[in-house]
Design a protein around this motif. Structure first.
Motif, PDB file in Angstrom:
ATOM      1  N   TRP A   1       0.831  -1.208   0.000  1.00  0.00           N
ATOM      2  CA  TRP A   1       0.000   0.000   0.000  1.00  0.00           C
ATOM      3  C   TRP A   1       0.866   1.260   0.000  1.00  0.00           C
ATOM      4  O   TRP A   1       0.528   2.255  -0.635  1.00  0.00           O
TER       5      TRP A   1
ATOM      6  N   LEU B   1       1.977   1.727  -3.516  1.00  0.00           N
ATOM      7  CA  LEU B   1       0.849   2.166  -4.346  1.00  0.00           C
ATOM      8  C   LEU B   1       0.481   3.615  -4.054  1.00  0.00           C
ATOM      9  O   LEU B   1       0.038   4.355  -4.945  1.00  0.00           O
TER      10      LEU B   1
ATOM     11  N   TRP C   1       1.929   6.215  -6.241  1.00  0.00           N
ATOM     12  CA  TRP C   1       1.423   6.400  -7.600  1.00  0.00           C
ATOM     13  C   TRP C   1       0.544   7.645  -7.645  1.00  0.00           C
ATOM     14  O   TRP C   1      -0.256   7.891  -6.735  1.00  0.00           O
TER      15      TRP C   1
ATOM     16  N   LEU D   1      -7.725   1.917  -8.090  1.00  0.00           N
ATOM     17  CA  LEU D   1      -6.644   2.363  -7.217  1.00  0.00           C
ATOM     18  C   LEU D   1      -6.231   3.801  -7.529  1.00  0.00           C
ATOM     19  O   LEU D   1      -6.001   4.613  -6.623  1.00  0.00           O
TER      20      LEU D   1
END
Length: 782
Positions: free
Chosen positions: A405, A408, A411, A764
């Motif tokens: 996480w 991510l 990003w 996401l």
């Protein structure tokens, strides 16, 4: 609830599923009739196509070829096979060249030769005509054919039956060797078999093909000969068998890997077993609902319906992933229910739009899907928590998940500008990539291998089958009116052939004149006294005895008194194949067809057809227009589904920003799927479109749960865990389907697999919120 009670409840659930499966199995009638997935035919060509597709004689015809031995041995096997099949009720007719020609009309119908032959349209049975015929017979008896003709003379001195047999021979009839049909090379014996079962009746066709194989095994003996079976029924059986084998293999692999993934994700052997219960319940509920509401469940409905595992398996996974110490399964289910219920309701509303399509197959899909989704969601909410042990661990505490996480989170999130750019690029690919956009050819949806289709075409050519693309159709209220109209048209067809407008033609009136024509010929037959006098005068000038033609006199008298011959009277004779295939009869309606070969001047043929109340039909164009009509209805349902789905999400979230954020991944994924398929050169078919709704349901599910997580880091980690497990299991299912040799399953698999990957990434990048303190996160999604 104690562990013992949880086990007892699980066993009770399993027992209920077993009983339900048995009950549904008793009622279930599987159908392979593709007409269930066709819209209502509108044009005459479409109606003819739909009728012929499932019920017409063409769909019942099986073509057999025996090869691999000496011609005489093959001929003997053909004879033995033909006799064995003719004795079985599952076959309406068996033809292999034996008993054709003069034997095409059985003895009981022989007197009708004078009503079927056009001789009496131009001649009368007077002394001059009979003397001319008898003189010709004297010459025939002195020729090499004399031994064949001599047995015919007592009952048929004018050789009317021989003339009919010659006239009935198709222009490209197969050659006859050793008394049976052979291909042009003389290496394969050929047979044509008409089954009583319709071409897309898988059970009936399977029984027929098994009977053929069994009879051939007996006829072959120790010979090395091999049997080839082709035709719609054979393809239907092959498709059914292959679908069953692939579905079984894919289902087995899916089950094993699904259980393995759940065990790895939750480190409990109970989770895969408990997670499978809502899925099995959903499948049986959907199947039972369709079986109760429809006459027969289509195989495509079952194949597509059970891909629901890609959606409904998410429900128990979300419940498992959100379990944590100190929170009961019931409390966890209650907290998830608003989000889960929103996703289920939205997807069900989307599938409701299939009811406006007017297509039986799509309505079956809608019932299966809606009932299955609702059942899986309700059992996950109200039954499954009772079976779950208190959670020993929290997915949010997983170190690897926290690290994932964190990565991510680096990003960049996609905003309005980024979403617009992705949409613009996808639209550019959809619009500007060259090549056909839609796949309109029904034949390309069949999983029959190209070499098998080529073999079928070769056998049809060897057997002299006409081109089935162009036909003239004359529709009337009954068979008599249709035959009369086609007789009038038949008078013009020879001129069209001489002009090169067509190379050949065939129609039922060649074999079965109308009752009106038969009665006119009856009136031209002389009465017994007049015929006896004319025959005596003719015989007096020939070497024949005066009493040699008593059978002839009796047959003519029977013909004078006989009722006109009808199509019903031809049942069980070789003539029935020709007549039934060219004269289609329904209650209060009949269609006389004229099959055409070598059509070179459609305008001239169309003009001739219209003069006699007929139409020139292009069945290829009809099939393409039918697909286009179907696609229009599906697109209408998709558009309506998008509106209703957005409305359902709006009612649930009541925030324009949240609604747009939740719907954006799903909308962008739809565009990306279409763009990727276009870039790969894939022509879109109807099942790609239907699968877009399934992919949209997955995208909505992922987006809703990321939205539900808000900015609470712990809840975000649990959601990430659930979505990763959901997407991996779903991707596995549809990636395997994408490898299928069944075009329908492959289209579904490719579409949804692309949707899983794109929906996961876009959810996401668009929906996830930055992590914040737990208290703030709780306030954010309260």
């Amino acid at each position: 609830m104690t562990p013992a009670r949880r086990i007892a409840l699980a066993l009770l659930w399993l027992a209920a599923l077993a009983v339900a499966g048995w009950v549904i199995g008793q009622r279930l009638q599987l159908s392979g009739d593709l007409r269930r997935f066709m819209p209502t035919a509108q044009t005459p060509a479409q109606k003819l196509l739909i009728d012929e597709l499932g019920e017409g004689p063409g769909s019942r015809l099986l073509l057999l070829a025996i090869g691999g031995d000496a011609p005489q041995a093959l001929a003997a096997q053909s004879q033995a096979l033909g006799q064995a099949l003719a004795a079985q009720d599952v076959f309406k007719l068996v033809a292999n060249g034996a008993g054709q020609g003069l034997d095409a009309v059985p003895e009981r119908l022989r007197p009708y030769r004078y009503l079927l032959s056009p001789t009496l349209d131009e001649q009368t049975f007077d002394a001059d005509y009979l003397r001319e015929q008898l003189d010709q017979r004297v010459q025939d008896l002195g020729s090499p054919a004399g031994e064949l003709i001599e047995p015919l003379l007592p009952g048929d001195p004018t050789l009317e039956m021989l003339r009919l047999a010659e006239a009935w021979q198709p222009a490209q009839a197969p050659q006859t060797l050793h008394g049976v049909w052979f291909d042009r090379a003389g290496r394969q014996a050929l047979l044509a078999v008409e089954t009583r079962a319709a071409g897309f009746d898988p059970t009936g066709q399977h029984s027929a093909i098994e009977a053929i194989r069994s009879a051939f095994a007996s006829a072959r003996g120790a010979s090395p000969a091999q049997l080839t079976i082709s035709g719609p029924g054979a393809f239907s059986v092959e498709i059914g068998g292959r679908t069953q084998r692939e579905a079984s293999l894919i289902g087995t692999i899916d089950g094993i890997v699904f259980a393995l993934l759940l065990w790895l994700a939750y480190r409990s052997w109970k989770v895969p077993l408990l997670g499978g219960l809502p899925l099995a319940t959903a499948g049986l509920a959907g199947l039972g609902a369709v079986a109760a509401l429809f006459d027969g469940v289509h195989g495509i409905t079952v194949a597509f319906g059970f891909t629901l595992i890609g959606v409904v398996q998410d429900y128990p996974i979300h419940l498992f992933s959100h379990q944590r110490p100190g929170l009961s399964p019931w409390a966890s289910a209650r907290s998830l229910w608003p989000t889960l219920g929103t996703g289920v309701a939205s997807t069900c509303i989307a599938y409701l739009t299939f009811f406006v399509s007017g297509v039986d197959g799509l309505q079956q899909l809608a019932v299966f899907t809606i009932v299955g989704l609702a059942t899986a969601a309700l059992t996950t909410r109200f039954v499954l928590p009772a079976l779950i042990d208190p959670a020993p661990r929290d997915a949010a505490g997983s170190p690897w998940l926290a690290r994932a996480w964190t990565r991510l989170a680096r990003w960049p999130r996609i905003g309005l500008a980024g979403s617009a750019s992705i949409a613009a690029l996808a639209l550019a690919a959809i619009v500007f990539v060259p090549g056909p956009f839609w796949q309109n050819d029904l034949a390309k949806l069949t999983p029959v291998p190209a070499d098998a289709l080529a073999r079928d075409a070769q056998l049809r050519e060897e057997l002299g089958a006409p081109d089935v693309r162009y036909v003239i159709a004359i529709e009337r209220g009954d068979a008599e009116a249709a035959l009369q109209a086609s007789e009038a048209l038949m008078a013009e067809l020879p001129a069209l052939r001489r002009r090169g407008a067509i190379a050949g033609y065939d129609l039922a009136a060649r074999y079965l004149p109308s009752a009106k024509t038969q009665r006119e010929r009856q009136r031209r037959l002389p009465d017994a006294a007049a015929l006896r006098g004319a025959l005596a005068a003719a015989v007096a000038d020939t070497p024949f005895r005066s009493d040699a033609f008593g059978d002839f006199l009796a047959d003519v008298e029977r013909a004078r008194a006989a009722p006109p011959l009808s199509a019903r009277d031809l049942a069980g004779t070789p003539l029935a194949v020709s007549v039934d295939g060219l004269l289609l009869q329904r209650a209060g309606h009949a269609t006389a067809l004229v099959s055409l070969t070598g059509l070179a001047d459609p305008a001239a043929v169309e003009a001739a057809a219209r003069r006699h109340g007929g139409r020139l039909l292009d069945l290829k164009q009809a099939s393409e227009s039918l697909v286009a009509d179907y696609r229009g209805r599906v697109l209408m349902a998709l558009a309506l589904a998008a509106v209703l789905l957005a409305a359902a999400v709006w009612i649930a979230l009541r925030s324009p920003r949240r609604v747009l954020r939740v719907l954006a991944p799903m909308a962008l994924t739809t565009l990306l799927i279409l763009a990727v398929l276009r870039l790969a050169g894939v022509e879109l078919n109807l099942f790609h479109l239907v699968s877009l709704i399934l992919a949209a349901g997955l995208g909505l599910d992922y987006a809703l749960f990321f939205d539900h997580a808000g900015d609470d880091r712990a809840e975000q980690l649990r959601t990430l865990h659930a979505v990763i497990v959901c997407s991996l299991t779903t991707l596995l299912v549809f990636a395997l389907l994408a490898l299928s040799s069944i075009p329908v399953l492959r289209a579904i698999g490719v579409t949804v697999a692309l949707g899983v990957a794109a929906n996961f990434a876009l959810a996401l990048l668009i929906v996830r919120a930055p992590a914040a303190a737990a208290t703030e996160g709780a306030h954010a999604h309260a």
